[in-house]
Design a protein around this motif. Structure first.
Motif, PDB file in Angstrom:
ATOM      1  N   LYS A 167       0.846  -1.206   0.000  1.00 42.83           N
ATOM      2  CA  LYS A 167       0.000   0.000   0.000  1.00 42.83           C
ATOM      3  C   LYS A 167       0.876   1.248   0.000  1.00 42.83           C
ATOM      4  O   LYS A 167       0.603   2.222  -0.700  1.00 42.83           O
ATOM      5  CB  LYS A 167      -0.937  -0.011   1.209  1.00 42.83           C
ATOM      6  N   LEU A 168       1.952   1.199   0.817  1.00 41.04           N
ATOM      7  CA  LEU A 168       2.850   2.358   0.897  1.00 41.04           C
ATOM      8  C   LEU A 168       3.506   2.647  -0.456  1.00 41.04           C
ATOM      9  O   LEU A 168       3.656   3.809  -0.849  1.00 41.04           O
ATOM     10  CB  LEU A 168       3.905   2.107   1.974  1.00 41.04           C
ATOM     11  N   ALA A 169       3.872   1.589  -1.188  1.00 37.02           N
ATOM     12  CA  ALA A 169       4.553   1.782  -2.478  1.00 37.02           C
ATOM     13  C   ALA A 169       3.696   2.645  -3.406  1.00 37.02           C
ATOM     14  O   ALA A 169       4.192   3.603  -4.026  1.00 37.02           O
ATOM     15  CB  ALA A 169       4.834   0.420  -3.122  1.00 37.02           C
ATOM     16  N   CYS A 170       2.411   2.328  -3.489  1.00 40.55           N
ATOM     17  CA  CYS A 170       1.523   3.071  -4.402  1.00 40.55           C
ATOM     18  C   CYS A 170       1.283   4.496  -3.913  1.00 40.55           C
ATOM     19  O   CYS A 170       1.320   5.449  -4.698  1.00 40.55           O
ATOM     20  CB  CYS A 170       0.182   2.341  -4.531  1.00 40.55           C
ATOM     21  N   ALA A 171       1.048   4.645  -2.595  1.00 38.81           N
ATOM     22  CA  ALA A 171       0.746   5.977  -2.068  1.00 38.81           C
ATOM     23  C   ALA A 171       1.962   6.903  -2.188  1.00 38.81           C
ATOM     24  O   ALA A 171       1.848   8.048  -2.643  1.00 38.81           O
ATOM     25  CB  ALA A 171       0.312   5.868  -0.606  1.00 38.81           C
ATOM     26  N   PHE A 172       3.139   6.406  -1.795  1.00 39.88           N
ATOM     27  CA  PHE A 172       4.356   7.234  -1.868  1.00 39.88           C
ATOM     28  C   PHE A 172       4.648   7.613  -3.320  1.00 39.88           C
ATOM     29  O   PHE A 172       4.998   8.752  -3.611  1.00 39.88           O
ATOM     30  CB  PHE A 172       5.551   6.478  -1.274  1.00 39.88           C
ATOM     31  N   LEU A 173       4.522   6.650  -4.226  1.00 40.72           N
ATOM     32  CA  LEU A 173       4.851   6.978  -5.615  1.00 40.72           C
ATOM     33  C   LEU A 173       3.862   8.017  -6.155  1.00 40.72           C
ATOM     34  O   LEU A 173       4.243   8.907  -6.916  1.00 40.72           O
ATOM     35  CB  LEU A 173       4.860   5.716  -6.495  1.00 40.72           C
ATOM     36  N   ALA A 174       2.601   7.916  -5.724  1.00 41.83           N
ATOM     37  CA  ALA A 174       1.620   8.920  -6.155  1.00 41.83           C
ATOM     38  C   ALA A 174       1.919  10.284  -5.532  1.00 41.83           C
ATOM     39  O   ALA A 174       1.553  11.320  -6.089  1.00 41.83           O
ATOM     40  CB  ALA A 174       0.221   8.464  -5.777  1.00 41.83           C
ATOM     41  N   GLY A 175       2.564  10.283  -4.351  1.00 44.65           N
ATOM     42  CA  GLY A 175       2.892  11.556  -3.690  1.00 44.65           C
ATOM     43  C   GLY A 175       2.055  11.825  -2.451  1.00 44.65           C
ATOM     44  O   GLY A 175       1.863  12.979  -2.065  1.00 44.65           O
ATOM     45  N   MET A 176       1.533  10.751  -1.808  1.00 46.13           N
ATOM     46  CA  MET A 176       0.720  10.939  -0.586  1.00 46.13           C
ATOM     47  C   MET A 176       1.407  10.361   0.649  1.00 46.13           C
ATOM     48  O   MET A 176       1.941   9.245   0.596  1.00 46.13           O
ATOM     49  CB  MET A 176      -0.628  10.231  -0.724  1.00 46.13           C
ATOM     50  N   PRO A 177       1.348  11.075   1.788  1.00 49.25           N
ATOM     51  CA  PRO A 177       1.874  10.520   3.037  1.00 49.25           C
ATOM     52  C   PRO A 177       0.980   9.386   3.535  1.00 49.25           C
ATOM     53  O   PRO A 177      -0.201   9.337   3.194  1.00 49.25           O
ATOM     54  CB  PRO A 177       1.834  11.709   4.000  1.00 49.25           C
ATOM     55  N   VAL A 178       1.556   8.528   4.358  1.00 47.71           N
ATOM     56  CA  VAL A 178       0.875   7.296   4.779  1.00 47.71           C
ATOM     57  C   VAL A 178       0.764   7.223   6.294  1.00 47.71           C
ATOM     58  O   VAL A 178       1.728   7.530   7.003  1.00 47.71           O
ATOM     59  CB  VAL A 178       1.688   6.077   4.270  1.00 47.71           C
ATOM     60  N   LEU A 179      -0.420   6.814   6.767  1.00 44.92           N
ATOM     61  CA  LEU A 179      -0.542   6.377   8.160  1.00 44.92           C
ATOM     62  C   LEU A 179      -0.940   4.907   8.099  1.00 44.92           C
ATOM     63  O   LEU A 179      -2.014   4.579   7.599  1.00 44.92           O
ATOM     64  CB  LEU A 179      -1.592   7.178   8.935  1.00 44.92           C
ATOM     65  N   CYS A 180      -0.054   4.030   8.577  1.00 44.90           N
ATOM     66  CA  CYS A 180      -0.313   2.592   8.526  1.00 44.90           C
ATOM     67  C   CYS A 180      -0.838   2.120   9.891  1.00 44.90           C
ATOM     68  O   CYS A 180      -0.235   2.401  10.916  1.00 44.90           O
ATOM     69  CB  CYS A 180       0.994   1.864   8.188  1.00 44.90           C
ATOM     70  N   LYS A 181      -1.977   1.402   9.843  1.00 51.75           N
ATOM     71  CA  LYS A 181      -2.509   0.795  11.071  1.00 51.75           C
ATOM     72  C   LYS A 181      -2.575  -0.713  10.861  1.00 51.75           C
ATOM     73  O   LYS A 181      -3.481  -1.229  10.223  1.00 51.75           O
ATOM     74  CB  LYS A 181      -3.908   1.339  11.404  1.00 51.75           C
ATOM     75  N   PRO A 182      -1.567  -1.434  11.380  1.00 55.42           N
ATOM     76  CA  PRO A 182      -1.598  -2.896  11.223  1.00 55.42           C
ATOM     77  C   PRO A 182      -2.654  -3.510  12.132  1.00 55.42           C
ATOM     78  O   PRO A 182      -3.087  -2.877  13.097  1.00 55.42           O
ATOM     79  CB  PRO A 182      -0.192  -3.316  11.672  1.00 55.42           C
TER      80      PRO A 182
END
Ligand code: NAP
Length: 512
Positions: A167-182
Motif C-alpha cells: 500500500k505504501l509503495a503506491c501511495a508514496f509513488l503517487a505523492g501521498m503521506p501514509v498512516l499505517c494501522k496494522p
C-alpha cells in the motif's frame, strides 16, 4: 512486558493503559502489548497532511522511486530479525515469513522501477490532448494529481510486512503521506519494519506514521482529500464504508475483503497430464502456504464429476502426512499455525458449519479449537448449497464441487461466490478457456489460465504480482490495488483540463 510504540507526528510514542496483548499463537506467550489510547490522532493527521504531503509532492516520480528502493533495502537489512519476529507473533514457518517479507520488499522495488520510468514529472497525464469543438484550438487533456490528504492504510493480520509495503509503495509513488494501522494481533513485525524505515533517516518528515493498537477515533478525523485503504473482513469493511465521516466527505475508499476464490478444472484435463499436475501442485500450495490464511487462497474447486476420485486420491497422498501443522520452530514444519488464538476458534466454527453440507474426504477437523489445524478437503453433497459459496473458513480447507464440466455450470458456481479476488481455470483447450474468460471475468479481479504451456512458469493464483491488479468485485470488496500504474489511481485525482491547445501543450509537454 513492553508496550510497542506508535510513530506519530515524527515521534515514537506509547499509548496509555495496559493495551492488548500480542501473543505467540502456538505457545500462548505474551510478546508485547499495543495501545493507541491517549494518542493525539488529530495532530498526527495534521502533521502528515501539512508536512509529509508537501515533502513527497516536491519529489519527482524518479526521486520517489529512489526512496522506495532505499526503504526496501532498509527493511531487507533487518530481514533475519523480521523472520524471527514473524514466526513468533504470527505462527508462520520460516518460508512463509520470507514470503511476506520478500513479497513486501519486491513490491517496493517494482514500484521504484515504475517511478524511475516516469522520470522528472510530479503528476501524471492521462491520454492525449483532444480537440473538443469545431476549432482545433479548443482542447482538453486529463491529468492525475496527488490528493492533498493522508492515506490511511488499515491492514489485516495475515500479511504484516507485505500489507505495509504494497500500500505504501503506491501511495508514496503517487505523492501521498501514509498512516499505517496494522492489525493489532500481529503488529510486531510491522512495528519492527517501521523502526527500520524511521531509523534509516530516509523518510521525508511527516511522510510516514504508524498507529499500533485499536483504530480508536481515527476515522472521525478523515476529510475530503484523505484516502482509506482497508484489508480485512467484510463486516469491518461495511463499518468503514458507512462511517459518518467517510460518507460525509466521500472519502476515497478501497476495500479488500473476504473472497471465496475459485478454481475450475476443465473436462479436457486428464489425471497424469502436465495440466493436472499443475492444478494439484498449485492447490496444495494454496491450501498450505500460510496455513491457507491468504486472501487469494483457493477455497472452492469446481471439477467434472469423473475427476473427483483421482483428485481426492492425489490430494490425500500429497497433503498427509507431509503438511501436518507443526510449530514453526520445528525444522521439519512445512505448514505453520493459524495467526491468532481467536482465529483458531473462528476458523473451526466456520469449517464445522461448512462440513454440515459436505463429506470430509481428506483429513479431519480438530475436536477443540487450536491454531495447529491440519489441511482438510470437503466434498459438497449439493454443489449449489448457498452456505458453501458464502462461508469463508480462513484456514487450510478446500471444498470440491462436482459439476457437469460445462462452462455454463462452472461459471454459475464461480458467480455464486459473489465476487472473487482470483479465479483460475485449468485447461489445455483454448476454446474452453476463451469461453471461461467471457463468462467469469466480470466476477473476478484476476483470472489465471493454467495450462501445460505455463506449467513451468506459473506463479499460481495466490501470488499477488505488483504489475497485475489486486482486488475483486462484490464480496471481494470492490477495490483495486497494485496493477502497475493503476495502483496510483486511488491516491490521485483525475482532472480534465480544458483550454487552448498551445496552452495545454506548454503545460503538459511530455506524454506518459
Ligand atoms: P478485521 O477484524 O476486519 O480487522 C482488519 C483490520 O481492521 C485490523 O487492522 C483491525 O484492527 C481493523 N479494524 C477493526 N475494527 C475496525 C473499525 N471499526 N474501523 C476501522 N478498522 C477496524 O479482520 P481480521 O480479524 O484481521 O480478519 C477477520 C477475517 O477477515 C478473516 O477471518 C478473513 O475472513 C478476512 N481476511 C481477509 C483478508 C483479505 O485480504 N481479503 C485478509 C485477512 C483477513 P484491530 O486488529 O486493532 O482490531
Amino acid at each position: 512486558m513492553s508496550v510497542i510504540e506508535s510513530y506519530l507526528a515524527g515521534c515514537w510514542q506509547a499509548g496509555t493503559g495496559a493495551g492488548s496483548p500480542l501473543v505467540n499463537p502456538v505457545t500462548g506467550t505474551t510478546l508485547a502489548h499495543a495501545s493507541s489510547a491517549g494518542l493525539d490522532l488529530t495532530a498526527s493527521l495534521h502533521h502528515a497532511r501539512t508536512v509529509g504531503g508537501p515533502a513527497l509532492r516536491a519529489l519527482t516520480f524518479a526521486e520517489r522511486g529512489t526512496l522506495l528502493d532505499a526503504l526496501a533495502k532498509a527493511i531487507y537489512s533487518v530481514r533475519d530479525e523480521l523472520l524471527e519476529v514473524s514466526m513468533a507473533n504470527t505462527g508462520v514457518t520460516r518460508s512463509d515469513a520470507k514470503f511476506d517479507i520478500d513479497g513486501g520488499t519486491a513490491t517496493l522495488s517494482a514500484y521504484a522501477a515504475i517511478g524511475r520510468g516516469l522520470g522528472n514529472a510530479t503528476f501524471l497525464t492521462d491520454g492525449d490532448i483532444e480537440q473538443l469543438g469545431r476549432s482545433p484550438r479548443f482542447a482538453g487533456r486529463h491529468i492525475r494529481v496527488p490528493l492533498r490528504g493522508v492515506a490511511i492504510h488499515i491492514n489485516a493480520f495475515n500479511f504484516p510486512i507485505w500489507g505495509l509495503a504494497e500500500k505504501l509503495a503506491c501511495a508514496f509513488l503517487a505523492g501521498m503521506p501514509v498512516l499505517c494501522k496494522p492489525a493489532t494481533s500481529t503488529a510486531l513485525p510491522t512495528w519492527r519494519a517501521a523502526k527500520a524505515m524511521t531509523d534509516s533517516g530516509l523518510l521525508p518528515a511527516g511522510s510516514f506514521s504508524l498507529l499500533v493498537g485499536s483504530v480508536g477515533s481515527l476515522l472521525d478525523h478523515v476529510g475530503p482529500q484523505d484516502v482509506v485503504a482497508f484489508t480485512g473482513s467484510a463486516d469491518t469493511g461495511a463499518k468503514i464504508r458507512t462511517h459518518p465521516a467517510v460518507v460525509r466527505s466521500s472519502v476515497r475508499l478501497n476495500i479488500e475483503a473476504d473472497s471465496l476464490n475459485a478454481v475450475v478444472v476443465a473436462p479436457d484435463v486428464q489425471p497424469g497430464s502436465a495440466c493436472f499436475d499443475l492444478f494439484l501442485r498449485e492447490l496444495v500450495r494454496e491450501m498450505t502456504q500460510k496455513s491457507g490464511q491468504k486472501c487469494t487462497a483457493t477455497r472452492r474447486v469446481i471439477l467434472p464429476t469423473n475427476l473427483v476420485e483421482p483428485v481426492v486420491a492425489a490430494l490425500r497422498e500429497r497433503l498427509l502426512p507431509e503438511y501436518l501443522p507443526k510449530p514453526p520452530t520445528d525444522p521439519s514444519a512445512r505448514m505453520g499455525a493459524l495467526a491468532t488464538p481467536s482465529q483458531g476458534v473462528d476458523v473451526l466454527d466456520r469449517a464445522r458449519a461448512i462440513a454440515q453440507h459436505c463429506d470430509l474426504v481428506v483429513g479431519s477437523l480438530p475436536a477443540e479449537p487450536t491454531t495447529l489445524v491440519a489441511p482438510c478437503v470437503m466434498l459438497a453433497r449439493d454443489s449449489s448449497a448457498a452456505e458453501l459459496h458464502e462461508l469463508e473458513a480462513f484456514g487450510p480447507f478446500v471444498i470440491l464441487f462436482p459439476c457437469d464440466g460445462s462452462v455454463a455450470a462452472a461459471a454459475d458456481l464461480v458467480a455464486r461466490g459473489g465476487g472473487t479476488l482470483v479465479t483460475t481455470v485449468y485447461s489445455d483447450d483454448i476454446d474452453y478457456a476463451a469461453r471461461c474468460v467471457e463468462a467469469m471475468a466480470p466476477w473476478t479481479g484476476r483470472l489465471l489460465l493454467g495450462s501445460a504451456r505455463i506449467a513451468e512458469f506459473s506463479t499460481g493464483p495466490g501470488l499477488v504480482l505488483p504489475n497485475m491488479a489486486h482486488g475483486g468485485p462484490g464480496r471481494a470488496g470492490g477495490g483495486l490495488e497494485l496493477g502497475g500504474l493503476r495502483g496510483l489511481n486511488l491516491y490521485m485525482q483525475t482532472c480534465a483540463v480544458q483550454g487552448a491547445r498551445p496552452v495545454l501543450e506548454r503545460l503538459f509537454p511530455v506524454a506518459q
